[in-house]
Design an enzyme around this catalytic site. Sequence first.
Site, PDB file in Angstrom:
ATOM      1  N   ASP A   1     -17.060 -11.400   9.038  1.00 18.78           N
ATOM      2  CA  ASP A   1     -18.024 -11.382  10.070  1.00 18.78           C
ATOM      3  C   ASP A   1     -18.866 -10.417   9.362  1.00 18.78           C
ATOM      4  OD1 ASP A   1     -16.203 -10.585  11.647  1.00 18.78           O
ATOM      5  OD2 ASP A   1     -15.774 -12.601  12.216  1.00 18.78           O
TER       6      ASP A   1
ATOM      7  N   ASP B   1     -12.771 -10.502  10.134  1.00 20.65           N
ATOM      8  CA  ASP B   1     -12.928 -11.538  10.684  1.00 20.65           C
ATOM      9  C   ASP B   1     -12.287 -11.113  12.422  1.00 20.65           C
ATOM     10  OD1 ASP B   1     -13.257 -13.671  12.107  1.00 20.65           O
ATOM     11  OD2 ASP B   1     -11.174 -14.940  11.019  1.00 20.65           O
TER      12      ASP B   1
ATOM     13  N   GLU C   1     -27.479  -6.154 -11.507  1.00 18.63           N
ATOM     14  CA  GLU C   1     -25.826  -6.674 -12.700  1.00 18.63           C
ATOM     15  C   GLU C   1     -25.851  -7.163 -13.889  1.00 18.63           C
ATOM     16  OE1 GLU C   1     -22.950 -10.486 -11.726  1.00 18.63           O
ATOM     17  OE2 GLU C   1     -25.232 -10.481 -11.464  1.00 18.63           O
TER      18      GLU C   1
ATOM     19  N   ASP D   1     -28.950  -9.221  -8.274  1.00 22.70           N
ATOM     20  CA  ASP D   1     -27.931 -10.100  -8.420  1.00 22.70           C
ATOM     21  C   ASP D   1     -28.400 -10.924  -9.981  1.00 22.70           C
ATOM     22  OD1 ASP D   1     -25.823 -11.913  -7.743  1.00 22.70           O
ATOM     23  OD2 ASP D   1     -26.973 -13.507  -8.267  1.00 22.70           O
TER      24      ASP D   1
ATOM     25  N   ASP E   1     -12.082 -17.301  13.181  1.00 14.57           N
ATOM     26  CA  ASP E   1     -12.562 -18.480  12.726  1.00 14.57           C
ATOM     27  C   ASP E   1     -12.006 -18.318  11.102  1.00 14.57           C
ATOM     28  OD1 ASP E   1     -15.022 -16.732  11.557  1.00 14.57           O
ATOM     29  OD2 ASP E   1     -15.938 -17.965  11.630  1.00 14.57           O
TER      30      ASP E   1
HETATM   31  C1  GLC Z   1     -23.493 -13.070  -9.891  1.00 13.19           C
HETATM   32  C2  GLC Z   1     -22.683 -13.069  -8.756  1.00 13.19           C
HETATM   33  C3  GLC Z   1     -22.147 -14.445  -8.611  1.00 13.19           C
HETATM   34  C4  GLC Z   1     -22.706 -15.537  -8.103  1.00 13.19           C
HETATM   35  C5  GLC Z   1     -24.334 -15.636  -9.888  1.00 13.19           C
HETATM   36  C6  GLC Z   1     -25.100 -16.380  -8.634  1.00 13.19           C
HETATM   37  O1  GLC Z   1     -22.833 -12.904 -11.371  1.00 13.19           O
HETATM   38  O2  GLC Z   1     -21.619 -11.917  -8.744  1.00 13.19           O
HETATM   39  O3  GLC Z   1     -20.619 -14.189  -7.745  1.00 13.19           O
HETATM   40  O4  GLC Z   1     -22.112 -16.183  -8.289  1.00 13.19           O
HETATM   41  O5  GLC Z   1     -24.499 -14.133  -9.684  1.00 13.19           O
HETATM   42  O6  GLC Z   1     -25.638 -16.087  -8.041  1.00 13.19           O
HETATM   43 MG    MG Z   2     -15.081 -14.515  11.525  1.00 17.20          MG
END
Ligand code: GLC
Ligand code: MG
Length: 559
Positions: free
Chosen positions: A43, A35, A280, A217, A39
Amino acid sequence: MNMRTKEIPARNLTSEQAWWHSAVIYQIYPRSFADADGDGIGDLPGITARLPYLARLGVDALWLSPFYRSPQADAGYDVADYRAVDPLFGTLHDFEQLLREAHALGMKVIVDLVPNHTSDEHAWFQVALQSAPGSPERARYIFRNGKGQHGELPPNDWQSVFGGNAWSRAPGDTQWYLHLFDRRQPDLNWDNPEVHEEFEDVLHFWLERGVDGFRVDVAHGLIKAPGLPDWSGQAAMVEGTQDSNIKAGPMWDQEGVHDIYRAWRRVLDAYPGERMMVAEAWIAPPERLVRYIRPDEMQQAFNFDYLLAHWHAAEFRKVIDASLAASASVGAPTTWVMSNHDSVRHTSRFGLSTPGARPKGIDAASEQPNEALGLRRARAAAMLTLALPGSAYLYQGEELGLPEHTTLDAHYRQDPAFFRTHGEEIGRDGCRVPMPWQADAPSFGFGPSQKSWLPQPSNFVRYAVDRQDGVSGSTLELYRQLLQLRREYALGVGQLRWVEESATANTEVLVFDNGSLRAVINFGLEPAALPAGTVLMSSEPLDAAGRLSGNSAAWLAIA
Ligand code: GLC
Ligand code: MG
C-alpha cells in the site's frame, strides 16, 4: 568482489538538460512493495515508510504502477476512477504524503496513466451498458453490431492480447464492445472529443497535486485503424519488436496517437518544473518508436528491444547502437530497461538455456532457470545498463538480484492472461511476488502479518534486504555503488564510445568508454584480459591473473 581502488574525483552534474534525460527511475509495483496495514497487499503508506531505502539506493525517481480505484481485474490496470485512490492502497491523503516525502528526499514521482481502456466498473461503462445503441453514452467506447444473421458473431476477428476474442457481448445486449485486453477492460473510443477532454482533465488533476510525470500505458493502442478491418494476426504486446518485418496490426501504432500526445505535451508544458511522459509502446523498428518522443510529444519511451536482447555481446551492441541512433535522430534520450511487471525477471531469463529469452511466465513444469548463473549475468548486465548514457529503469527487487517465482501453484495465479489462455500462458504473477525485506520475519518483512497476496518462494530468504544491507559484494551494495559512481561520473549525460583493442579482441567482450569511465562486459565463459584503466569495481572478483571472469563486468577509470 573488487571494490574501488582509486579515489574518485568529485564531478558535478553540470547538465543543462532536464532531469529525465539521465534519470534512474525505479518502478514500484504498489501491491508487492511493502504492506503497512498487514492485509497482505502492499500500500501507499508502506511505500512511504520505505522511501529512505530508495533514497539510499540512489535512484532519481519512482514510477508507481496504478493505485487508482479499481476492481483489480488486471491488478489495477483496469481503472474505475482515475481521480481516486483504491482503499486497498490507501487514500489520496496517503498519496500526497508519499509525494511530499519523496520530493523532500530528492526523488521525483511518476504515476501510471491508463488511457486505452477503463474498468467495466467505470461509471462511463456502466451507463453505456444501460444506454441504447448509438447513444452518446456508448460513443465513449467501441460498441458495434455483430456479424451473422442475428449479430451473433463478433464484429471483426481481433483477438485479445490476453487470449480469446477481443469482443464481448454484454448479457442481453444486441451489441458487442471491443477490449484489446480482458473483457473487464473495455477500450475507449479516442475518436470521441469527450474522451480527450476527460483525460486532459485527469492529467491536470495529478499535475496539480505535483506529480512529475506519467507512464502512459499501451501508448501505441489508443487509435484503431478506421473501419476496424479484420486482421489474421494475434494481437500481442511484443509483436513486431523481434522482427521488424512484421507489420503491427490495425490496433497498434496508428498515426492518430501522435496528436493525442502533442495535446498532452501542451498540458504538461504549462506546469512549472520538468514534467514528463514515458510511452509504453511495444513497437518496432526503433525508428517507429522514436516518433513517440519527437520534440513536441513524449519525453521518453521504454526501450523494449533492450529488454528483449539475448545474452550475447553482439546482440546487445546492436541494440545499443540502434537505440542511440534512433533517439539521437529526434533529439531524445534513450532509456534502458531489463525487467518490469509484465516480463519474467531478467535474473531468471538470463539463467535459461537460451539466455534472455522472454517466456510468457515460468512454472514448475517449465525449464527451470539456473539461478546462480542468471544472477551472475544479471549483475554484469546491471554494470552494462548503468554505464550507458540516457535514462535507466529498474524494477523493484532487481537491486536484490531477485529471481522470478518459477514454481508458483496455478491456484494462486491472478493474471487474466493465464485464465483467458486456459493456462497456456503461465502469465505474469511470477515477477509480481512481494518483496523480501527481512529474512527472519513473517512474509519476509513484506508486512506486519504472515499475509502476502502471492506466496513468496523460500529462496527469497537469500535475497532479503537485511541479508544484503552493508554486505560487501551483495547485489544491493553493487547497485548502490553503481548508482553512486554513475552520478559521480555523470554517465547519464555522457557519450558512448566503443573501444576496440587487441587486448580484448574477444567477440564475447564489449568495451566502451563513457567520459572517463570504461565499462567492460564479458558475456562469454572464458576469462578476459582487462584493457587499460584502473579498476573501480567488478561484478565478480578478478581471477588470480587479474582477468575478468566469464559472465562478469568491470568499471575502470581512465585518464
Ligand atoms: C500494459 C501494462 C500491463 C497491463 C496492460 C493492460 O501492458 O503494463 O500490466 O496488463 O497494459 O492495461
Ligand atoms: Mg496493505
